[in-house]
Design an enzyme around this catalytic site. Structure first.
Site, short mmCIF file in Angstrom:
data_model
loop_
_atom_site.label_atom_id
_atom_site.label_comp_id
_atom_site.label_asym_id
_atom_site.label_seq_id
_atom_site.Cartn_x
_atom_site.Cartn_y
_atom_site.Cartn_z
N HIS A 245 0.71 -1.15 -0.02
CA HIS A 245 0.11 -0.15 -0.04
C HIS A 245 0.94 1.30 0.00
O HIS A 245 1.97 0.97 -0.18
CB HIS A 245 -0.92 0.08 1.02
CG HIS A 245 -0.34 -0.24 2.58
ND1 HIS A 245 0.36 0.84 3.03
CD2 HIS A 245 -0.83 -0.95 3.47
CE1 HIS A 245 0.70 0.61 4.28
NE2 HIS A 245 0.08 -0.31 4.51
N HIS B 189 4.32 1.30 2.25
CA HIS B 189 5.07 0.34 1.69
C HIS B 189 5.62 0.99 0.29
O HIS B 189 7.01 0.84 0.18
CB HIS B 189 4.66 -0.79 1.42
CG HIS B 189 4.15 -1.48 2.51
ND1 HIS B 189 2.61 -1.98 2.15
CD2 HIS B 189 4.05 -2.10 3.79
CE1 HIS B 189 2.13 -2.44 3.47
NE2 HIS B 189 2.87 -2.56 4.23
N CYS C 229 1.01 -9.33 22.12
CA CYS C 229 0.16 -8.81 20.88
C CYS C 229 0.44 -9.40 19.65
O CYS C 229 1.74 -9.43 19.13
CB CYS C 229 0.44 -7.42 20.69
SG CYS C 229 -0.60 -6.62 19.23
N CYS D 202 1.75 -6.99 16.70
CA CYS D 202 3.25 -6.75 17.02
C CYS D 202 4.06 -7.79 17.02
O CYS D 202 5.40 -7.81 16.90
CB CYS D 202 3.52 -6.15 18.53
SG CYS D 202 2.83 -4.41 18.65
N CYS E 111 -3.26 -2.68 23.05
CA CYS E 111 -2.00 -2.49 22.40
C CYS E 111 -2.04 -1.13 21.62
O CYS E 111 -3.05 -1.03 21.03
CB CYS E 111 -1.52 -3.42 21.36
SG CYS E 111 -0.40 -3.01 20.27
N HIS F 195 -2.19 -1.38 17.68
CA HIS F 195 -3.02 -2.18 17.14
C HIS F 195 -4.43 -1.98 17.50
O HIS F 195 -5.37 -2.50 16.96
CB HIS F 195 -2.65 -3.59 16.99
CG HIS F 195 -1.40 -3.81 16.17
ND1 HIS F 195 -0.13 -3.82 16.76
CD2 HIS F 195 -1.20 -4.08 15.10
CE1 HIS F 195 0.74 -4.03 15.57
NE2 HIS F 195 0.23 -4.27 14.63
N LYS G 196 -5.89 7.20 9.48
CA LYS G 196 -4.66 6.00 9.57
C LYS G 196 -5.25 5.24 8.49
O LYS G 196 -6.14 4.97 8.13
CB LYS G 196 -4.86 5.39 10.73
CG LYS G 196 -3.65 4.77 11.26
CD LYS G 196 -3.93 4.26 12.74
CE LYS G 196 -2.88 3.06 12.98
NZ LYS G 196 -2.78 2.50 14.20
N LYS H 138 -6.90 -1.49 6.68
CA LYS H 138 -7.70 -2.47 5.97
C LYS H 138 -9.06 -2.25 6.08
O LYS H 138 -9.73 -2.15 4.83
CB LYS H 138 -7.43 -3.92 6.30
CG LYS H 138 -6.77 -4.68 5.24
CD LYS H 138 -6.64 -6.15 5.52
CE LYS H 138 -5.37 -6.67 5.22
NZ LYS H 138 -5.23 -7.99 5.52
N1 MSP Z 1 8.17 -7.22 8.72
C1 MSP Z 1 8.14 -5.98 9.28
C2 MSP Z 1 9.67 -5.54 8.98
C3 MSP Z 1 10.75 -6.28 9.18
S1 MSP Z 1 12.10 -5.38 8.74
C4 MSP Z 1 13.50 -6.49 9.28
C5 MSP Z 1 7.15 -5.08 8.94
N2 MSP Z 1 6.53 -5.05 7.89
S2 MSP Z 1 5.26 -4.40 7.34
O1 MSP Z 1 4.91 -4.84 6.20
O2 MSP Z 1 4.57 -4.02 8.37
O3 MSP Z 1 5.93 -2.89 6.68
C6 MSP Z 1 6.23 -1.99 7.66
C7 MSP Z 1 6.85 -0.83 7.02
O4 MSP Z 1 5.98 -0.28 5.92
C8 MSP Z 1 7.33 0.34 7.69
O5 MSP Z 1 8.41 0.56 8.46
C9 MSP Z 1 7.01 1.46 6.75
O6 MSP Z 1 8.44 1.40 5.94
C10 MSP Z 1 6.15 1.02 5.84
N3 MSP Z 1 4.86 1.44 6.06
C11 MSP Z 1 3.59 1.03 6.68
N4 MSP Z 1 2.62 1.65 6.74
C12 MSP Z 1 3.16 3.04 6.76
C13 MSP Z 1 2.57 4.03 6.52
N5 MSP Z 1 1.40 4.16 6.67
N6 MSP Z 1 3.06 5.35 6.21
C14 MSP Z 1 4.34 5.26 5.77
N7 MSP Z 1 5.42 3.94 5.89
C15 MSP Z 1 4.43 3.05 6.56
O7 MSP Z 1 6.94 -4.03 9.84
#
Ligand code: MSP
Length: 519
Positions: free
Chosen positions: A20, A23, A128, A131, A145, A148, A299, A302
Protein backbone atom coordinates in the site's frame (compact mmCIF):
# COMPACT_ATOMS: atom_id res chain seq x y z
CA UNK A 1 33.28 3.71 -10.23
CA UNK A 2 34.60 5.98 -7.49
CA UNK A 3 35.22 3.01 -5.20
CA UNK A 4 32.68 4.49 -2.81
CA UNK A 5 30.06 1.99 -1.64
CA UNK A 6 26.44 2.61 -0.83
CA UNK A 7 24.16 -0.15 0.44
CA UNK A 8 20.53 0.56 1.17
CA UNK A 9 17.72 -1.60 2.47
CA UNK A 10 13.98 -1.23 2.87
CA UNK A 11 12.14 -3.16 5.55
CA UNK A 12 11.13 -6.61 4.37
CA UNK A 13 7.37 -6.47 4.25
CA UNK A 14 4.99 -8.94 5.87
CA UNK A 15 3.21 -11.06 3.32
CA UNK A 16 -0.06 -11.19 5.23
CA UNK A 17 -1.01 -8.02 3.36
CA UNK A 18 -0.39 -6.38 0.00
CA UNK A 19 1.64 -3.29 -0.92
CA UNK A 20 0.00 0.00 0.00
CA UNK A 21 1.01 3.65 0.12
CA UNK A 22 3.26 3.21 3.18
CA UNK A 23 5.30 0.37 1.71
CA UNK A 24 5.34 2.19 -1.62
CA UNK A 25 6.90 5.24 -0.01
CA UNK A 26 9.74 3.32 1.67
CA UNK A 27 10.46 1.42 -1.52
CA UNK A 28 10.22 4.38 -3.88
CA UNK A 29 12.36 6.58 -1.63
CA UNK A 30 14.99 3.84 -1.47
CA UNK A 31 14.82 3.38 -5.23
CA UNK A 32 15.33 7.11 -5.83
CA UNK A 33 18.31 7.17 -3.47
CA UNK A 34 19.84 4.06 -5.03
CA UNK A 35 19.45 5.56 -8.50
CA UNK A 36 21.13 8.77 -7.37
CA UNK A 37 24.12 7.01 -5.86
CA UNK A 38 24.48 4.87 -9.00
CA UNK A 39 24.51 8.05 -11.08
CA UNK A 40 27.16 9.39 -8.69
CA UNK A 41 29.35 6.46 -9.73
CA UNK A 42 29.16 4.59 -6.44
CA UNK A 43 28.97 0.80 -6.04
CA UNK A 44 25.34 0.50 -5.00
CA UNK A 45 23.62 -2.47 -3.43
CA UNK A 46 19.88 -2.01 -2.94
CA UNK A 47 17.86 -4.68 -1.22
CA UNK A 48 14.18 -5.10 -0.53
CA UNK A 49 12.20 -8.23 0.19
CA UNK A 50 9.54 -10.09 2.09
CA UNK A 51 9.16 -11.27 5.68
CA UNK A 52 7.48 -14.64 5.41
CA UNK A 53 7.49 -16.19 8.87
CA UNK A 54 5.60 -15.60 12.08
CA UNK A 55 2.14 -15.88 13.55
CA UNK A 56 0.56 -13.17 11.42
CA UNK A 57 1.48 -14.93 8.19
CA UNK A 58 0.60 -18.35 9.59
CA UNK A 59 -2.83 -16.96 10.55
CA UNK A 60 -3.38 -15.39 7.14
CA UNK A 61 -2.45 -18.68 5.45
CA UNK A 62 -4.97 -20.53 7.62
CA UNK A 63 -7.65 -18.00 6.70
CA UNK A 64 -6.82 -18.55 3.03
CA UNK A 65 -6.92 -22.32 3.46
CA UNK A 66 -3.32 -22.74 2.30
CA UNK A 67 -0.15 -24.04 3.89
CA UNK A 68 2.02 -21.21 5.25
CA UNK A 69 4.82 -22.11 2.84
CA UNK A 70 2.57 -22.03 -0.20
CA UNK A 71 0.70 -18.92 0.88
CA UNK A 72 3.85 -16.98 1.81
CA UNK A 73 5.61 -17.85 -1.46
CA UNK A 74 2.56 -16.91 -3.51
CA UNK A 75 2.10 -13.53 -1.82
CA UNK A 76 5.85 -12.81 -1.95
CA UNK A 77 5.62 -13.22 -5.71
CA UNK A 78 2.91 -10.56 -5.78
CA UNK A 79 5.11 -8.15 -3.83
CA UNK A 80 8.08 -8.75 -6.04
CA UNK A 81 6.12 -8.39 -9.26
CA UNK A 82 4.51 -5.19 -7.96
CA UNK A 83 7.93 -3.59 -7.52
CA UNK A 84 8.96 -4.93 -10.94
CA UNK A 85 5.93 -3.38 -12.57
CA UNK A 86 6.80 -0.07 -10.94
CA UNK A 87 10.38 -0.33 -12.22
CA UNK A 88 11.94 -0.45 -8.77
CA UNK A 89 15.57 -1.32 -9.50
CA UNK A 90 16.49 -3.48 -6.52
CA UNK A 91 19.56 -5.72 -6.61
CA UNK A 92 18.01 -8.42 -4.50
CA UNK A 93 14.51 -9.28 -3.38
CA UNK A 94 15.26 -11.36 -0.30
CA UNK A 95 12.80 -13.82 1.24
CA UNK A 96 13.30 -15.10 4.76
CA UNK A 97 12.80 -18.62 3.40
CA UNK A 98 15.96 -18.29 1.23
CA UNK A 99 18.56 -20.92 2.11
CA UNK A 100 21.42 -18.45 2.68
CA UNK A 101 19.22 -16.37 4.99
CA UNK A 102 18.18 -19.41 7.04
CA UNK A 103 21.82 -20.37 7.45
CA UNK A 104 22.71 -16.83 8.53
CA UNK A 105 19.95 -16.80 11.16
CA UNK A 106 21.18 -20.09 12.62
CA UNK A 107 24.74 -18.80 12.63
CA UNK A 108 23.95 -15.57 14.44
CA UNK A 109 21.72 -17.37 16.96
CA UNK A 110 24.59 -19.76 17.68
CA UNK A 111 27.09 -16.93 17.97
CA UNK A 112 24.94 -15.10 20.54
CA UNK A 113 24.24 -18.36 22.36
CA UNK A 114 27.95 -19.26 22.46
CA UNK A 115 28.70 -15.82 23.87
CA UNK A 116 26.49 -16.71 26.85
CA UNK A 117 23.94 -14.10 25.87
CA UNK A 118 20.90 -16.37 25.57
CA UNK A 119 19.07 -17.79 28.56
CA UNK A 120 16.13 -20.18 28.99
CA UNK A 121 13.40 -18.66 31.18
CA UNK A 122 9.81 -19.09 32.19
CA UNK A 123 7.88 -15.99 31.24
CA UNK A 124 4.43 -14.60 31.68
CA UNK A 125 3.10 -11.56 29.95
CA UNK A 126 0.73 -9.88 27.57
CA UNK A 127 1.30 -10.81 23.92
CA UNK A 128 0.15 -8.84 20.87
CA UNK A 129 -0.04 -10.91 17.70
CA UNK A 130 -0.09 -7.72 15.61
CA UNK A 131 3.29 -6.66 17.07
CA UNK A 132 4.45 -10.28 17.25
CA UNK A 133 5.84 -9.67 20.74
CA UNK A 134 5.15 -9.44 24.45
CA UNK A 135 4.14 -5.93 25.42
CA UNK A 136 5.53 -3.79 28.20
CA UNK A 137 3.33 -1.50 30.32
CA UNK A 138 4.21 1.38 28.04
CA UNK A 139 2.97 -0.49 24.99
CA UNK A 140 -0.60 -0.64 26.28
CA UNK A 141 -3.26 1.95 26.93
CA UNK A 142 -6.53 1.07 28.64
CA UNK A 143 -5.59 -2.58 28.31
CA UNK A 144 -5.17 -2.34 24.52
CA UNK A 145 -2.04 -2.44 22.37
CA UNK A 146 -1.27 1.18 21.48
CA UNK A 147 -0.37 0.34 17.90
CA UNK A 148 -3.07 -2.17 17.06
CA UNK A 149 -5.82 -1.12 19.47
CA UNK A 150 -6.50 -4.79 20.17
CA UNK A 151 -6.53 -6.65 23.47
CA UNK A 152 -3.28 -8.55 24.00
CA UNK A 153 -3.45 -12.17 25.16
CA UNK A 154 -2.08 -13.31 28.52
CA UNK A 155 0.55 -15.97 27.81
CA UNK A 156 2.83 -18.08 29.96
CA UNK A 157 5.69 -19.83 28.28
CA UNK A 158 9.20 -21.18 28.69
CA UNK A 159 11.33 -19.45 26.11
CA UNK A 160 14.81 -18.37 25.18
CA UNK A 161 15.76 -14.81 26.01
CA UNK A 162 18.48 -12.68 24.57
CA UNK A 163 20.08 -10.65 27.38
CA UNK A 164 19.49 -7.49 25.45
CA UNK A 165 19.44 -5.12 28.42
CA UNK A 166 23.12 -5.87 29.14
CA UNK A 167 23.93 -3.93 25.97
CA UNK A 168 21.92 -0.81 26.68
CA UNK A 169 24.79 1.15 28.23
CA UNK A 170 26.99 0.32 25.28
CA UNK A 171 24.22 1.33 22.85
CA UNK A 172 23.62 4.64 24.63
CA UNK A 173 27.35 5.42 24.41
CA UNK A 174 27.42 4.50 20.71
CA UNK A 175 24.48 6.79 20.01
CA UNK A 176 26.07 9.62 21.94
CA UNK A 177 29.36 9.18 20.13
CA UNK A 178 27.86 8.69 16.67
CA UNK A 179 24.74 10.81 16.41
CA UNK A 180 24.60 10.08 12.68
CA UNK A 181 23.71 6.44 13.45
CA UNK A 182 20.03 7.28 13.73
CA UNK A 183 18.52 10.27 11.91
CA UNK A 184 16.47 12.43 11.97
CA UNK A 185 17.56 13.32 15.49
CA UNK A 186 14.14 12.92 17.09
CA UNK A 187 14.30 9.18 16.43
CA UNK A 188 17.74 8.86 18.01
CA UNK A 189 16.29 10.60 21.07
CA UNK A 190 13.37 8.16 21.06
CA UNK A 191 15.75 5.22 21.07
CA UNK A 192 17.77 6.77 23.89
CA UNK A 193 14.55 7.17 25.87
CA UNK A 194 13.65 3.51 25.21
CA UNK A 195 16.89 2.21 26.65
CA UNK A 196 17.08 4.55 29.59
CA UNK A 197 16.67 2.90 32.95
CA UNK A 198 13.06 2.60 33.95
CA UNK A 199 11.71 2.75 30.42
CA UNK A 200 10.43 -0.81 30.81
CA UNK A 201 12.41 -2.29 27.93
CA UNK A 202 14.11 -5.48 29.10
CA UNK A 203 15.47 -8.66 27.60
CA UNK A 204 14.14 -10.02 24.34
CA UNK A 205 12.22 -13.26 23.96
CA UNK A 206 13.67 -14.76 20.79
CA UNK A 207 11.91 -18.11 20.54
CA UNK A 208 8.44 -19.52 20.00
CA UNK A 209 7.53 -23.07 20.99
CA UNK A 210 6.76 -25.14 17.91
CA UNK A 211 3.47 -26.37 19.37
CA UNK A 212 2.22 -22.79 19.09
CA UNK A 213 4.06 -21.65 15.98
CA UNK A 214 5.64 -24.02 13.52
CA UNK A 215 6.11 -21.54 10.68
CA UNK A 216 9.60 -20.20 11.28
CA UNK A 217 13.31 -20.95 11.32
CA UNK A 218 14.24 -23.61 13.85
CA UNK A 219 16.53 -22.54 16.69
CA UNK A 220 19.87 -24.25 16.04
CA UNK A 221 20.31 -25.20 19.70
CA UNK A 222 16.76 -26.44 20.44
CA UNK A 223 14.61 -28.13 17.80
CA UNK A 224 11.44 -27.63 19.89
CA UNK A 225 11.52 -23.94 19.08
CA UNK A 226 11.49 -21.61 16.10
CA UNK A 227 12.98 -18.13 16.05
CA UNK A 228 10.89 -15.14 16.97
CA UNK A 229 10.02 -13.51 13.64
CA UNK A 230 11.89 -10.26 14.33
CA UNK A 231 15.05 -12.10 15.34
CA UNK A 232 14.84 -13.88 11.98
CA UNK A 233 13.78 -10.87 9.90
CA UNK A 234 16.45 -8.41 11.05
CA UNK A 235 19.18 -10.80 9.98
CA UNK A 236 18.02 -10.35 6.35
CA UNK A 237 20.17 -7.24 6.18
CA UNK A 238 23.31 -9.21 6.94
CA UNK A 239 22.48 -12.28 4.88
CA UNK A 240 21.67 -10.01 1.93
CA UNK A 241 25.15 -8.50 2.19
CA UNK A 242 26.59 -12.00 1.86
CA UNK A 243 27.38 -12.66 5.53
CA UNK A 244 29.01 -14.94 6.50
CA UNK A 245 30.36 -16.65 3.39
CA UNK A 246 30.86 -14.08 0.64
CA UNK A 247 34.31 -12.50 0.73
CA UNK A 248 33.04 -8.95 0.17
CA UNK A 249 30.26 -9.04 2.76
CA UNK A 250 31.96 -6.73 5.19
CA UNK A 251 32.58 -3.86 2.78
CA UNK A 252 28.97 -4.03 1.66
CA UNK A 253 27.73 -4.28 5.21
CA UNK A 254 29.78 -1.38 6.55
CA UNK A 255 28.22 0.81 3.84
CA UNK A 256 24.72 -0.30 4.74
CA UNK A 257 21.93 2.11 5.65
CA UNK A 258 18.50 0.89 6.68
CA UNK A 259 15.51 2.95 5.60
CA UNK A 260 12.47 2.31 7.78
CA UNK A 261 9.16 3.79 8.88
CA UNK A 262 8.85 5.05 12.45
CA UNK A 263 6.60 2.14 13.48
CA UNK A 264 9.55 -0.24 13.53
CA UNK A 265 12.07 1.99 15.27
CA UNK A 266 12.35 -0.21 18.37
CA UNK A 267 13.39 -3.43 16.60
CA UNK A 268 15.82 -1.52 14.36
CA UNK A 269 17.09 0.96 16.94
CA UNK A 270 17.38 -1.41 19.90
CA UNK A 271 17.03 -5.13 19.03
CA UNK A 272 19.23 -5.04 15.95
CA UNK A 273 22.31 -3.13 17.18
CA UNK A 274 22.37 -5.10 20.43
CA UNK A 275 22.08 -8.41 18.54
CA UNK A 276 25.00 -7.39 16.36
CA UNK A 277 27.04 -6.32 19.35
CA UNK A 278 26.35 -9.58 21.21
CA UNK A 279 27.42 -11.55 18.13
CA UNK A 280 30.63 -9.54 17.85
CA UNK A 281 29.63 -8.02 14.52
CA UNK A 282 30.09 -4.45 13.32
CA UNK A 283 27.12 -2.07 13.26
CA UNK A 284 25.30 -0.95 10.13
CA UNK A 285 26.25 2.53 8.90
CA UNK A 286 22.97 4.22 9.69
CA UNK A 287 19.27 4.06 10.28
CA UNK A 288 17.09 6.60 8.50
CA UNK A 289 13.54 6.89 9.71
CA UNK A 290 10.57 8.34 7.89
CA UNK A 291 7.15 9.27 9.19
CA UNK A 292 3.77 7.82 8.36
CA UNK A 293 1.25 8.54 5.67
CA UNK A 294 -2.31 9.23 6.48
CA UNK A 295 -4.88 9.02 3.72
CA UNK A 296 -7.67 11.58 3.57
CA UNK A 297 -6.64 12.49 7.15
CA UNK A 298 -7.16 8.93 8.49
CA UNK A 299 -4.79 6.17 9.53
CA UNK A 300 -4.11 3.71 6.69
CA UNK A 301 -5.99 0.52 7.46
CA UNK A 302 -7.68 -2.42 5.84
CA UNK A 303 -10.95 -1.71 7.60
CA UNK A 304 -11.09 1.84 6.24
CA UNK A 305 -10.24 0.56 2.76
CA UNK A 306 -7.86 3.51 2.26
CA UNK A 307 -4.67 1.60 1.62
CA UNK A 308 -3.94 3.10 -1.85
CA UNK A 309 -2.74 0.43 -4.26
CA UNK A 310 0.28 1.74 -6.21
CA UNK A 311 -0.67 -0.31 -9.29
CA UNK A 312 -4.11 1.25 -9.30
CA UNK A 313 -2.55 4.72 -9.12
CA UNK A 314 -0.36 3.75 -12.06
CA UNK A 315 -3.36 2.53 -14.06
CA UNK A 316 -5.28 5.73 -13.37
CA UNK A 317 -2.62 8.42 -13.70
CA UNK A 318 0.63 6.83 -14.81
CA UNK A 319 3.10 5.97 -12.09
CA UNK A 320 5.33 9.02 -12.04
CA UNK A 321 2.81 11.58 -10.78
CA UNK A 322 2.22 9.27 -7.79
CA UNK A 323 5.96 8.71 -7.29
CA UNK A 324 6.53 12.45 -7.53
CA UNK A 325 3.83 13.27 -5.03
CA UNK A 326 5.09 10.82 -2.42
CA UNK A 327 8.66 12.05 -2.69
CA UNK A 328 7.81 15.75 -2.83
CA UNK A 329 4.98 15.92 -0.32
CA UNK A 330 6.46 14.10 2.66
CA UNK A 331 9.12 15.98 4.63
CA UNK A 332 11.44 13.09 5.39
CA UNK A 333 11.03 12.15 9.05
CA UNK A 334 7.63 13.78 9.51
CA UNK A 335 4.18 12.40 8.82
CA UNK A 336 2.54 13.11 5.48
CA UNK A 337 -0.96 13.26 4.17
CA UNK A 338 -2.13 11.72 0.92
CA UNK A 339 -5.14 12.91 -0.93
CA UNK A 340 -5.83 12.07 -4.54
CA UNK A 341 -6.97 15.58 -5.45
CA UNK A 342 -3.83 17.06 -3.91
CA UNK A 343 -1.75 14.64 -5.96
CA UNK A 344 -3.53 15.70 -9.15
CA UNK A 345 -3.12 19.35 -8.27
CA UNK A 346 0.62 18.99 -7.67
CA UNK A 347 1.07 17.00 -10.87
CA UNK A 348 -0.79 19.56 -12.92
CA UNK A 349 0.90 22.59 -11.39
CA UNK A 350 4.45 21.32 -11.22
CA UNK A 351 4.80 18.53 -13.76
CA UNK A 352 2.40 19.59 -16.53
CA UNK A 353 2.60 23.35 -16.14
CA UNK A 354 6.02 24.29 -14.79
CA UNK A 355 8.17 21.49 -16.20
CA UNK A 356 6.02 20.39 -19.16
CA UNK A 357 5.62 23.93 -20.44
CA UNK A 358 9.29 24.74 -20.05
CA UNK A 359 10.14 21.75 -22.21
CA UNK A 360 7.42 22.22 -24.80
CA UNK A 361 7.92 25.94 -25.32
CA UNK A 362 11.68 25.58 -25.52
CA UNK A 363 11.53 22.78 -28.05
CA UNK A 364 8.65 24.33 -30.02
CA UNK A 365 10.58 27.57 -30.44
CA UNK A 366 13.73 25.61 -31.25
CA UNK A 367 11.76 23.83 -33.99
CA UNK A 368 10.19 27.02 -35.28
CA UNK A 369 13.16 29.40 -35.15
CA UNK A 370 16.24 27.16 -35.23
CA UNK A 371 15.30 24.24 -37.51
CA UNK A 372 14.90 21.95 -34.53
CA UNK A 373 18.57 21.85 -33.61
CA UNK A 374 20.35 23.20 -30.52
CA UNK A 375 21.46 26.65 -31.69
CA UNK A 376 24.95 28.12 -31.38
CA UNK A 377 24.86 30.64 -28.51
CA UNK A 378 26.80 33.90 -28.19
CA UNK A 379 28.79 34.54 -25.04
CA UNK A 380 26.81 34.49 -21.79
CA UNK A 381 25.31 37.78 -20.67
CA UNK A 382 24.03 38.58 -17.16
CA UNK A 383 20.77 36.63 -17.64
CA UNK A 384 22.65 33.52 -18.78
CA UNK A 385 25.05 33.82 -15.86
CA UNK A 386 22.11 33.82 -13.45
CA UNK A 387 20.67 30.70 -15.09
CA UNK A 388 24.01 28.95 -15.25
CA UNK A 389 24.55 29.62 -11.54
CA UNK A 390 21.05 28.31 -10.83
CA UNK A 391 21.97 25.01 -12.56
CA UNK A 392 25.11 24.66 -10.47
CA UNK A 393 23.23 25.55 -7.28
CA UNK A 394 20.52 22.96 -8.01
CA UNK A 395 23.12 20.24 -8.60
CA UNK A 396 24.89 21.05 -5.33
CA UNK A 397 21.60 21.19 -3.43
CA UNK A 398 20.37 17.86 -4.79
CA UNK A 399 23.59 16.14 -3.76
CA UNK A 400 23.59 17.76 -0.33
CA UNK A 401 19.97 16.90 0.44
CA UNK A 402 19.99 13.37 -0.93
CA UNK A 403 23.05 12.48 1.11
CA UNK A 404 20.99 13.55 4.13
CA UNK A 405 17.93 11.62 2.90
CA UNK A 406 15.98 14.86 2.45
CA UNK A 407 14.33 13.79 -0.76
CA UNK A 408 11.64 16.47 -0.60
CA UNK A 409 14.27 19.20 -0.35
CA UNK A 410 16.22 17.79 -3.27
CA UNK A 411 13.10 17.83 -5.44
CA UNK A 412 12.28 21.32 -4.28
CA UNK A 413 15.73 22.43 -5.47
CA UNK A 414 15.15 20.94 -8.94
CA UNK A 415 11.84 22.71 -9.27
CA UNK A 416 13.41 25.99 -8.21
CA UNK A 417 15.63 25.55 -11.24
CA UNK A 418 12.57 24.82 -13.40
CA UNK A 419 11.06 28.10 -12.18
CA UNK A 420 14.32 29.95 -12.79
CA UNK A 421 14.41 28.65 -16.37
CA UNK A 422 10.81 29.69 -16.99
CA UNK A 423 11.56 33.14 -15.58
CA UNK A 424 14.60 33.37 -17.82
CA UNK A 425 12.51 32.70 -20.94
CA UNK A 426 9.79 35.13 -19.83
CA UNK A 427 12.37 37.83 -19.30
CA UNK A 428 14.20 37.21 -22.57
CA UNK A 429 10.99 37.01 -24.67
CA UNK A 430 12.57 35.05 -27.54
CA UNK A 431 9.32 35.29 -29.52
CA UNK A 432 10.00 39.03 -29.82
CA UNK A 433 13.65 38.57 -30.76
CA UNK A 434 12.49 36.19 -33.49
CA UNK A 435 10.73 39.07 -35.28
CA UNK A 436 13.94 41.01 -35.90
CA UNK A 437 16.83 39.62 -37.89
CA UNK A 438 19.20 41.88 -35.94
CA UNK A 439 18.35 39.99 -32.75
CA UNK A 440 19.17 36.51 -34.15
CA UNK A 441 22.16 36.08 -31.85
CA UNK A 442 20.09 36.90 -28.81
CA UNK A 443 17.41 34.41 -29.92
CA UNK A 444 19.95 31.63 -30.41
CA UNK A 445 21.54 32.34 -27.03
CA UNK A 446 18.19 32.25 -25.26
CA UNK A 447 17.08 28.95 -26.75
CA UNK A 448 20.48 27.31 -26.32
CA UNK A 449 20.52 28.42 -22.69
CA UNK A 450 17.00 27.11 -22.07
CA UNK A 451 18.14 23.78 -23.57
CA UNK A 452 21.20 23.79 -21.30
CA UNK A 453 19.04 24.34 -18.22
CA UNK A 454 16.71 21.54 -19.38
CA UNK A 455 19.69 19.24 -19.69
CA UNK A 456 20.61 19.91 -16.05
CA UNK A 457 16.99 19.43 -15.02
CA UNK A 458 16.75 16.14 -16.93
CA UNK A 459 19.86 14.78 -15.25
CA UNK A 460 18.82 15.89 -11.77
CA UNK A 461 15.33 14.43 -12.15
CA UNK A 462 16.59 10.99 -13.16
CA UNK A 463 16.48 9.48 -9.65
CA UNK A 464 12.98 10.83 -9.01
CA UNK A 465 11.20 10.57 -12.36
CA UNK A 466 13.28 8.06 -14.30
CA UNK A 467 10.91 7.67 -17.23
CA UNK A 468 10.17 11.35 -17.76
CA UNK A 469 13.79 12.33 -17.36
CA UNK A 470 14.95 9.80 -19.96
CA UNK A 471 12.29 11.09 -22.37
CA UNK A 472 13.19 14.73 -21.70
CA UNK A 473 16.86 14.06 -22.40
CA UNK A 474 16.00 12.06 -25.52
CA UNK A 475 14.06 15.03 -26.86
CA UNK A 476 17.09 17.21 -26.26
CA UNK A 477 19.06 14.83 -28.44
CA UNK A 478 20.82 13.36 -25.39
CA UNK A 479 19.53 9.79 -25.47
CA UNK A 480 22.79 8.50 -24.01
CA UNK A 481 23.27 11.17 -21.37
CA UNK A 482 22.24 9.02 -18.42
CA UNK A 483 24.45 6.13 -19.37
CA UNK A 484 27.58 8.23 -19.03
CA UNK A 485 26.50 10.89 -16.57
CA UNK A 486 28.25 11.45 -13.28
CA UNK A 487 26.15 13.40 -10.78
CA UNK A 488 26.17 15.99 -9.40
CA UNK A 489 29.05 17.49 -11.42
CA UNK A 490 27.64 16.76 -14.87
CA UNK A 491 24.38 18.49 -14.02
CA UNK A 492 26.31 21.61 -13.00
CA UNK A 493 28.11 21.81 -16.34
CA UNK A 494 26.82 24.43 -18.71
CA UNK A 495 28.60 24.06 -22.02
CA UNK A 496 27.81 20.44 -22.66
CA UNK A 497 25.20 20.72 -25.41
CA UNK A 498 26.73 20.54 -28.85
CA UNK A 499 25.21 23.12 -31.21
CA UNK A 500 23.54 21.39 -34.13
CA UNK A 501 22.23 18.48 -32.02
CA UNK A 502 18.75 17.59 -33.34
CA UNK A 503 15.88 17.93 -30.84
CA UNK A 504 12.33 16.61 -31.06
CA UNK A 505 9.16 18.27 -29.79
CA UNK A 506 7.00 15.28 -28.87
CA UNK A 507 3.63 15.29 -27.09
CA UNK A 508 3.00 16.67 -23.62
CA UNK A 509 5.53 15.11 -21.25
CA UNK A 510 2.91 15.14 -18.49
CA UNK A 511 -0.65 15.34 -19.83
CA UNK A 512 -2.94 17.20 -17.44
CA UNK A 513 -4.65 14.82 -15.03
CA UNK A 514 -8.28 14.64 -14.10
CA UNK A 515 -9.71 12.73 -11.20
CA UNK A 516 -10.58 9.13 -12.13
CA UNK A 517 -12.83 7.22 -9.80
CA UNK A 518 -14.08 4.37 -11.91
CA UNK A 519 -11.84 1.36 -12.40
N1 MSP B 1 8.13 -7.26 8.49
C1 MSP B 1 8.31 -6.08 9.28
C2 MSP B 1 9.64 -5.41 8.94
C3 MSP B 1 10.84 -6.30 9.14
S1 MSP B 1 12.30 -5.49 8.64
C4 MSP B 1 13.51 -6.44 9.24
C5 MSP B 1 7.19 -5.09 8.97
N2 MSP B 1 6.55 -5.24 7.84
S2 MSP B 1 5.34 -4.30 7.34
O1 MSP B 1 4.81 -4.95 6.16
O2 MSP B 1 4.41 -4.06 8.39
O3 MSP B 1 5.99 -2.97 6.84
C6 MSP B 1 6.28 -1.93 7.72
C7 MSP B 1 6.92 -0.81 6.95
O4 MSP B 1 6.06 -0.38 5.88
C8 MSP B 1 7.15 0.46 7.76
O5 MSP B 1 8.31 0.47 8.49
C9 MSP B 1 7.20 1.48 6.67
O6 MSP B 1 8.45 1.39 6.04
C10 MSP B 1 6.10 1.02 5.75
N3 MSP B 1 4.79 1.55 6.18
C11 MSP B 1 3.68 0.82 6.50
N4 MSP B 1 2.65 1.69 6.74
C12 MSP B 1 3.09 2.95 6.61
C13 MSP B 1 2.45 4.23 6.54
N5 MSP B 1 1.17 4.41 6.77
N6 MSP B 1 3.22 5.27 6.17
C14 MSP B 1 4.55 5.15 5.82
N7 MSP B 1 5.14 3.97 5.86
C15 MSP B 1 4.54 2.90 6.50
O7 MSP B 1 6.97 -4.22 9.80
Amino acid sequence: MSGKKFSLTTPIYYVNGLPHIGHSYSTIAADALARYHRLAGEAVYFQTGADLHGEKVQGAAEDAGETPAHFAARVSDIWQSTWDRLDIRYDRFIRTTDADHRRAVAKIANAIHDAGQIEFREYEGLYCVGCERFLTDRDTKDGLCRDHETKPEARREANYFFKMSEHFDWLARELERHPELIEPERYRNEVLAMIREGSGLEDLCISRPKERLSWGIELPFDSNYVCYVWFDALVNYLSGCGWPDKPDWEARWRACTHLIGKDILKPHGVFWPTMLHAAGLPLFRGLRVHGHWQVEARKVSKSLGNMIDPLRMKARYGFEPFRYFLLREMSFGLDGSFNEDAMIERANAQLSNALGNLLSRTLNMTARYCEGVVPEPDDDGPDETVLRDACAAAATAVDHHLRRFELHRALEAVFQLVDAANRYIDRREPWKAARTAARAGELRTTLASACRALRSIGLLLAPFLPEASAELLRRLGLGDALRNARLPDDAARWNMLIPGTPTSKGDALFPRLERQDDD
